[in-house]
Design a protein around this motif. Structure first.
Motif, short mmCIF file in Angstrom:
data_model
loop_
_atom_site.label_atom_id
_atom_site.label_comp_id
_atom_site.label_asym_id
_atom_site.label_seq_id
_atom_site.Cartn_x
_atom_site.Cartn_y
_atom_site.Cartn_z
N GLU A 183 0.80 -1.23 0.00
CA GLU A 183 0.00 0.00 0.00
C GLU A 183 0.83 1.27 0.00
N THR A 184 0.22 2.34 -0.49
CA THR A 184 0.89 3.63 -0.66
C THR A 184 0.96 4.38 0.67
N PRO A 185 2.17 4.79 1.09
CA PRO A 185 2.27 5.62 2.30
C PRO A 185 1.53 6.95 2.11
N LEU A 186 0.99 7.46 3.19
CA LEU A 186 0.09 8.62 3.14
C LEU A 186 0.72 9.86 2.50
N GLU A 187 2.02 10.01 2.65
CA GLU A 187 2.66 11.24 2.15
C GLU A 187 2.48 11.41 0.63
N SER A 242 -11.95 -2.00 -2.80
CA SER A 242 -13.18 -2.05 -1.98
C SER A 242 -12.82 -2.17 -0.50
N GLY A 243 -11.68 -2.82 -0.22
CA GLY A 243 -11.28 -3.07 1.17
C GLY A 243 -10.33 -2.04 1.74
N ASN A 244 -10.16 -0.91 1.04
CA ASN A 244 -9.30 0.15 1.58
C ASN A 244 -9.77 0.51 2.99
N ARG A 245 -8.83 0.65 3.93
CA ARG A 245 -9.10 0.99 5.34
C ARG A 245 -9.72 -0.16 6.13
N ARG A 246 -9.72 -1.39 5.55
CA ARG A 246 -10.31 -2.50 6.32
C ARG A 246 -9.69 -2.62 7.71
N GLY A 247 -8.37 -2.33 7.77
CA GLY A 247 -7.65 -2.45 9.04
C GLY A 247 -8.12 -1.48 10.11
N LEU A 248 -8.99 -0.55 9.74
CA LEU A 248 -9.47 0.44 10.72
C LEU A 248 -10.81 0.03 11.33
N PHE A 249 -11.42 -1.05 10.85
CA PHE A 249 -12.71 -1.45 11.42
C PHE A 249 -12.52 -1.95 12.85
N PRO A 294 -15.07 -3.89 15.69
CA PRO A 294 -14.01 -4.88 15.87
C PRO A 294 -13.37 -5.24 14.52
N PRO A 295 -12.16 -5.83 14.56
CA PRO A 295 -11.44 -6.16 13.33
C PRO A 295 -12.22 -7.12 12.43
N VAL A 296 -11.98 -7.00 11.13
CA VAL A 296 -12.62 -7.84 10.12
C VAL A 296 -11.51 -8.64 9.44
N ALA A 297 -11.75 -9.92 9.17
CA ALA A 297 -10.74 -10.75 8.50
C ALA A 297 -10.47 -10.23 7.09
N GLY A 298 -9.26 -10.41 6.62
CA GLY A 298 -8.88 -9.96 5.28
C GLY A 298 -7.63 -9.11 5.38
N LEU A 299 -7.14 -8.65 4.24
CA LEU A 299 -5.94 -7.80 4.24
C LEU A 299 -6.20 -6.55 5.08
N GLN A 300 -5.29 -6.25 5.99
CA GLN A 300 -5.50 -5.14 6.92
C GLN A 300 -4.97 -3.83 6.32
N TRP A 301 -5.66 -3.37 5.28
CA TRP A 301 -5.25 -2.13 4.63
C TRP A 301 -5.42 -0.94 5.57
N GLY A 302 -4.50 0.02 5.47
CA GLY A 302 -4.70 1.33 6.06
C GLY A 302 -5.39 2.22 5.04
N HIS A 303 -4.91 3.46 4.92
CA HIS A 303 -5.56 4.41 3.99
C HIS A 303 -5.05 4.30 2.56
N GLY A 304 -4.03 3.46 2.33
CA GLY A 304 -3.31 3.58 1.06
C GLY A 304 -3.62 2.56 -0.02
N ALA A 305 -4.76 1.86 0.05
CA ALA A 305 -5.12 0.94 -1.04
C ALA A 305 -5.92 1.71 -2.08
#
Ligand SMILES: Nc1nc2c(c(=O)[nH]1)N[C@H]1C(S)=C(S)[C@@H](COP(=O)(O)O)O[C@H]1N2
Ligand SMILES: [Mo]
Length: 408
Positions: free
Chosen positions: A67-71, A136-143, A145-156
């Motif tokens: 994933e792409t770093p926020l900067e 579709s799963g961008n930011r999944r890691g921010l849910f 409780p956690p949700v299974a799947g790739l734990q994307w931050g803001h950068g997908a």
């Protein structure tokens, strides 16, 4: 493939001291940590540079997911070398441009075409569009409780100027029978031995024939990078990236709905959870519907590392985007949603693009603040305060929140 690894624990630790990861911060809810740290709850990230790319945040290496770093979201167009990479299958296919053919046909096509890259450029008008490609799963890691799947931050996600031919022009050349209901896409990434089904996606006819839907060969003025789909990818402005097939080499006109795993099981949500305008009725069941449009969203990008701002001298800035209705406004709250102030919007690169916004940092009482950002589009859709829970963790579009230490 040689990988160039860089461990950035130190950088992260610096960020954590600021956000009070060690528990020092005064009364700020713990769950906000995820939002301020791009979901790096584990407290550690590894940046890896694929060939031709800058170092990106590694989620998995097989399949390649980076994933792409926020900067990199501080510019309205995301540089090709920083654009995120997402694959379902283990290996990035390397394709020789000279031998490449795009096959167009299927049961609902009048005739079959086999086109080289030179044919595509010579025989069809080129067209360009700026559009956000967002998983579709961008930011999944921010849910929570956690949700299974790739734990994307803001950068997908990323925003680029795509150049290619209209899918509608190709389909017109092949001729569509009146029985055509969907257009499906298959790509050169081979189905892996592990038994994951081949990645095939389809679009409803109305979206496939939309003049903004492209088969692209260029991204930001250069050939598509190999990990982003060289030599051709589908570009579906406004819809999430699952439909944006990379390395597409077969386009089929179908007279019945595509029924493979990637259409009927993956990328689906309970119906009516999100206020979608463009739907995919042929793939809906009584309970579930495919993810289609990108939900309206925004991100603060000026603030990743430096959490200190000075009244009258500092500014906050970021990006906002949606499925193509156009961004109407971006607002900031400095009092946890009690009041909101409008930001200035930057240059408009078209309805599917990121839109830069900015705001002065106001004079506020106290020195530790939480800033919330939210966007609304011209159709009256707005971001939500709490993410809309769904089983696969799609379409996270809750307000972005950061913490600021104000100095006078
Ligand atoms: N051939 C191919 N195309 C694909 C995929 C894939 O696994 N294989 N993944 C899709 C998904 S889910 C996403 S989010 C985007 C990612 O695009 P990018 O890697 O260029 O950022 O590609 C889409 N197209
Ligand atoms: Mo995705």
């Amino acid at each position: 493939m040689t990988l160039n690894r860089r461990d950035v624990t130190t950088r992260l630790l610096a960020g954590m001291a600021w956000t009070g990861f060690a528990g020092a911060a005064a009364g700020l809810p713990r769950k906000l940590l995820a939002a301020t740290q791009q979901g790096l709850a584990a407290g550690r990230e590894v940046l890896v540079a694929l060939p031709g790319k800058v170092a990106l945040r590694r989620l998995t290496e097989r399949p390649p997911n980076f994933e792409t770093p926020l900067e990199y979201f501080r510019s309205v167009l995301t540089p090709n070398e920083a654009f995120f990479v997402r694959y379902h299958h283990a290996v990035i296919p390397e394709i020789a441009a000279e031998d490449f053919r795009l096959e167009i046909g299927g049961p609902a096509a009048e005739r079959s075409l086999s086109l080289s890259l030179a044919d595509l450029r010579r025989d069809f008008p080129a067209t360009e569009i700026v559009a956000v490609c967002q998983c579709s799963g961008n930011r999944r890691g921010l849910f929570e409780p956690p949700v299974a799947g790739l734990q994307w931050g803001h950068g997908a996600m990323g925003n680029a100027r795509w150049r290619g031919v209209r899918l509608a022009d190709l389909l017109q050349r092949a001729g569509l029978k009146s029985s055509a209901v969907e257009i499906s896409f298959d790509a050169a990434d081979a189905p892996p031995l592990e038994g994951t089904p081949d990645f095939i996606k389809s679009l409803p006819l109305v979206k496939a024939l939309h003049p903004d839907t492209l088969i692209a060969y260029e991204m930001n003025g250069a050939p598509l990078p190999v990990p982003n789909g060289f030599p051709l990818r589908v570009v579906v402005p406004g819809w999430t990236a699952t439909y944006w097939l990379k390395h597409v080499n077969r386009i089929s006109a179908l007279d019945a709905s595509e029924k493979n795993f990637w259409m009927t099981s993956a990328y689906r949500m309970p119906r009516q959870l999100f206020p979608l305008v463009e739907r995919f009725p042929g793939q809906e069941t009584a309970e579930r519907a495919p993810v289609t449009e990108i939900a309206v969203n925004s991100l603060i990008t000026s603030m990743e590392r430096d959490g200190t701002l000075r009244a009258g001298r500092s500014a906050l800035s970021g990006i906002a985007w949606d499925a193509g209705r156009g961004i109407d406004r971006v607002e900031l709250s400095f009092d946890r949603g009690a009041s909101w102030r409008r930001c200035e919007l930057g240059e408009d690169l078209g309805p599917y693009s990121f839109r830069i916004w900015r705001s002065d940092w106001p004079t506020l009482a106290g020195d530790l603040h939480e800033v919330w950002a939210r966007a609304a589009n011209k159709a009256g859709q707005s971001q939500v305060e709490t993410p809309i829970a769904n089983p696969s963790g799609y379409q996270h579009n809750a307000y972005h929140r950061v913490r600021v230490e104000a100095q006078s």
